[in-house]
Write a protein that holds these residues in place. Structure first.
Motif, mmCIF file in Angstrom:
data_model
loop_
_atom_site.group_PDB
_atom_site.id
_atom_site.type_symbol
_atom_site.label_atom_id
_atom_site.label_comp_id
_atom_site.label_asym_id
_atom_site.label_seq_id
_atom_site.Cartn_x
_atom_site.Cartn_y
_atom_site.Cartn_z
ATOM 1 N N ARG A 9 -2.514 -6.401 -7.599
ATOM 2 C CA ARG A 9 -1.220 -6.063 -6.094
ATOM 3 C C ARG A 9 -2.072 -7.528 -5.338
ATOM 4 O O ARG A 9 -1.952 -8.378 -4.582
ATOM 5 C CB ARG A 9 -2.188 -4.931 -5.698
ATOM 6 C CG ARG A 9 -1.044 -4.913 -4.213
ATOM 7 C CD ARG A 9 -1.717 -3.505 -3.880
ATOM 8 N NE ARG A 9 -0.391 -3.116 -2.807
ATOM 9 C CZ ARG A 9 -1.185 -3.954 -1.554
ATOM 10 N NH1 ARG A 9 -2.005 -4.018 -1.021
ATOM 11 N NH2 ARG A 9 -0.240 -3.516 -0.356
ATOM 12 N N THR A 10 -3.324 -8.146 -5.473
ATOM 13 C CA THR A 10 -3.489 -8.519 -4.348
ATOM 14 C C THR A 10 -3.395 -10.163 -4.821
ATOM 15 O O THR A 10 -2.970 -10.996 -3.660
ATOM 16 C CB THR A 10 -5.798 -8.509 -4.626
ATOM 17 O OG1 THR A 10 -5.941 -6.988 -3.882
ATOM 18 C CG2 THR A 10 -6.005 -9.589 -3.335
ATOM 19 N N LEU A 40 0.583 -10.656 -3.677
ATOM 20 C CA LEU A 40 0.499 -10.632 -2.597
ATOM 21 C C LEU A 40 0.106 -11.790 -2.054
ATOM 22 O O LEU A 40 0.367 -12.075 -1.031
ATOM 23 C CB LEU A 40 0.161 -9.303 -1.796
ATOM 24 C CG LEU A 40 1.007 -8.688 -1.513
ATOM 25 C CD1 LEU A 40 -0.676 -7.083 -1.160
ATOM 26 C CD2 LEU A 40 1.662 -8.126 -1.182
ATOM 27 N N GLY A 58 7.255 -4.431 -2.476
ATOM 28 C CA GLY A 58 6.688 -5.911 -2.310
ATOM 29 C C GLY A 58 7.280 -6.453 -0.743
ATOM 30 O O GLY A 58 7.651 -7.678 -1.549
ATOM 31 N N GLY A 59 7.912 -5.839 -0.085
ATOM 32 C CA GLY A 59 8.105 -6.314 1.248
ATOM 33 C C GLY A 59 9.540 -7.271 0.758
ATOM 34 O O GLY A 59 10.309 -6.635 -0.008
ATOM 35 N N ASP A 84 9.242 -11.079 -10.128
ATOM 36 C CA ASP A 84 7.357 -11.366 -9.561
ATOM 37 C C ASP A 84 6.841 -9.310 -9.547
ATOM 38 O O ASP A 84 6.353 -8.529 -10.647
ATOM 39 C CB ASP A 84 6.581 -11.048 -8.012
ATOM 40 C CG ASP A 84 7.522 -10.601 -6.646
ATOM 41 O OD1 ASP A 84 8.479 -9.848 -7.224
ATOM 42 O OD2 ASP A 84 7.091 -11.579 -5.799
ATOM 43 N N TYR A 97 1.536 -3.100 -11.520
ATOM 44 C CA TYR A 97 1.026 -3.495 -10.318
ATOM 45 C C TYR A 97 -0.076 -2.421 -9.350
ATOM 46 O O TYR A 97 -0.050 -1.292 -8.668
ATOM 47 C CB TYR A 97 1.961 -3.451 -9.358
ATOM 48 C CG TYR A 97 2.036 -3.611 -7.689
ATOM 49 C CD1 TYR A 97 1.840 -5.081 -7.193
ATOM 50 C CD2 TYR A 97 2.466 -2.690 -6.284
ATOM 51 C CE1 TYR A 97 2.402 -5.511 -5.873
ATOM 52 C CE2 TYR A 97 2.240 -3.223 -5.583
ATOM 53 C CZ TYR A 97 2.188 -4.952 -5.216
ATOM 54 O OH TYR A 97 2.359 -5.775 -3.956
ATOM 55 N N LYS A 133 2.728 -14.710 -2.369
ATOM 56 C CA LYS A 133 3.787 -14.446 -2.443
ATOM 57 C C LYS A 133 3.897 -14.571 -1.037
ATOM 58 O O LYS A 133 4.459 -15.652 -0.138
ATOM 59 C CB LYS A 133 4.014 -13.272 -2.922
ATOM 60 C CG LYS A 133 6.018 -12.873 -2.083
ATOM 61 C CD LYS A 133 6.299 -11.282 -3.081
ATOM 62 C CE LYS A 133 7.424 -10.995 -2.470
ATOM 63 N NZ LYS A 133 8.111 -9.480 -3.031
ATOM 64 N N GLU A 134 2.328 -13.861 -0.202
ATOM 65 C CA GLU A 134 2.333 -14.234 1.658
ATOM 66 C C GLU A 134 1.675 -14.756 1.991
ATOM 67 O O GLU A 134 1.764 -15.620 3.117
ATOM 68 C CB GLU A 134 2.219 -12.552 1.868
ATOM 69 C CG GLU A 134 3.004 -11.325 1.266
ATOM 70 C CD GLU A 134 4.353 -11.726 1.616
ATOM 71 O OE1 GLU A 134 5.133 -12.328 2.620
ATOM 72 O OE2 GLU A 134 5.544 -10.832 1.232
ATOM 73 N N ARG A 135 1.160 -15.385 1.360
ATOM 74 C CA ARG A 135 -0.141 -16.369 1.837
ATOM 75 C C ARG A 135 -0.388 -17.599 0.997
ATOM 76 O O ARG A 135 -1.016 -18.286 1.782
ATOM 77 C CB ARG A 135 -1.615 -15.795 1.578
ATOM 78 C CG ARG A 135 -2.041 -14.095 2.356
ATOM 79 C CD ARG A 135 -3.365 -13.289 2.423
ATOM 80 N NE ARG A 135 -4.111 -13.743 0.845
ATOM 81 C CZ ARG A 135 -4.573 -12.935 0.250
ATOM 82 N NH1 ARG A 135 -3.737 -11.617 0.531
ATOM 83 N NH2 ARG A 135 -4.900 -12.919 -1.321
ATOM 84 N N ARG A 157 7.931 -17.612 4.049
ATOM 85 C CA ARG A 157 6.905 -18.490 3.458
ATOM 86 C C ARG A 157 6.754 -19.488 3.108
ATOM 87 O O ARG A 157 5.358 -20.407 2.303
ATOM 88 C CB ARG A 157 7.430 -17.847 1.912
ATOM 89 C CG ARG A 157 7.079 -15.723 2.320
ATOM 90 C CD ARG A 157 7.862 -15.006 0.938
ATOM 91 N NE ARG A 157 7.272 -13.717 1.320
ATOM 92 C CZ ARG A 157 8.811 -13.330 0.548
ATOM 93 N NH1 ARG A 157 9.663 -13.234 -0.186
ATOM 94 N NH2 ARG A 157 8.616 -11.597 0.552
#
Length: 280
Positions: free
Chosen positions: A69-70, A73, A277-278, A204, A64, A76-78, A125
């Motif tokens: 990592r990009t 994320l 990771g949130g 993940d 990671y 997962k987030e965008r 999300r």
């Protein structure tokens, strides 16, 4: 023709690589290589330090860091949903590796049990990233000739705090008793076990390992006495030996990514800091 239409769409609605920002592609070849290309670190066994009690044997596809990592994320987030396919291919590699490591590389189906996200996270999300990637990984395994399916039998039985910023001990306390097997889930696991199925928890990202340890505990708690739901093809021991066998007691696990320092090959190197990771 499909490629031509993609080029036209890229001119009208600009597309950029989610890993590096290169235009006119959602994932460039160089960034895709970090997930599944030869020569990368992984898939390999990972162990956080300190290792939580009850952590399954866990393999990660990639470290990671950087582009990985990009990409995680972004998915997962965008909401970069097209990344589910490439991420699923990487996860399938980790699943295959852990199945081979514990002697479950035969013909029995691989049963991918995703770690559940909270309802609040799914609403925020607009999707469940781990389940989506697990489905992509199962599809990849089937296309490679290995029976595999997703069994989403785990659920959150209570609200947990956001994991970001919590240390290892705090995460264990936050997650203690937070998961259980949904009604009917234990029956599905037992039926799958009778066919020689191999349970593999999937997530993940692994940071401290607290989430996977809690997921393994929840699965073990759903096992009726004397009827372990996790089987190993070719095991010929007695029921008593089976109940005590660590691979019956807890499943294995596969994750997309983990801290570079958690890979066994890197354990003698200076540790790098895990990044949370949130919220799960």
């Amino acid at each position: 023709m499909r490629g031509w239409w993609r080029e036209v769409a890229g001119l009208v609605l600009p597309v950029f690589c989610e890993g590096c920002g290169r235009p006119r592609t959602a994932l460039c070849a160089a960034c895709a290589h970090t997930l599944t290309g030869p020569g990368r670190t992984g898939p390999g066994r990972v162990r956080p330090a300190p290792e939580p009690r009850g952590l399954p044997v866990t393999y990660a596809a990639v470290p990671y860091e950087g582009v990985v990592r990009t990409l995680l994320l972004a998915h997962k987030e965008r909401g970069a949903l097209p990344l589910a396919g490439p991420l699923g291919a990487a996860l399938a590699g980790a699943v295959t590796a852990v199945a081979g490591a514990v002697g479950a590389s035969g013909s029995g189906p691989l049963l991918l049990v995703p770690v559940p996200s909270s309802r609040r996270s799914v609403r925020a999300r607009g999707h469940d990233p781990t389940r989506r990637v697990a489905l992509a990984a199962a599809g990849r395994l089937r296309r490679a000739g290995r029976a595999a399916r997703v069994l989403p039998v785990l659920r959150q039985r209570r609200t947990v705090a956001d994991q970001a910023g919590l240390g290892a001990a705090e995460r264990r306390a936050n997650l203690a008793g937070a998961l259980d097997v949904a009604p009917g889930g234990a029956r599905l696991l037992r039926e799958a076990a009778r066919t020689g199925g191999r349970v593999v928890l999937v997530d993940d990202l692994m940071t401290t390992g607290a989430t996977l340890a809690e997921a393994a505990r929840a699965l073990a708690a759903a096992r009726p006495a004397g009827h372990p739901p996790f089987t190993i093809p070719g095991f010929t021991g007695s029921p008593e030996e089976a109940a005590a066998h660590p691979l019956f007691e807890r499943p294995t696990a596969a994750v997309l990514a983990s801290s570079p320092a958690s890979f066994e090959l890197n354990r003698n190197s200076p540790r790098t800091r895990d990044v949370a990771g949130g919220e799960r």
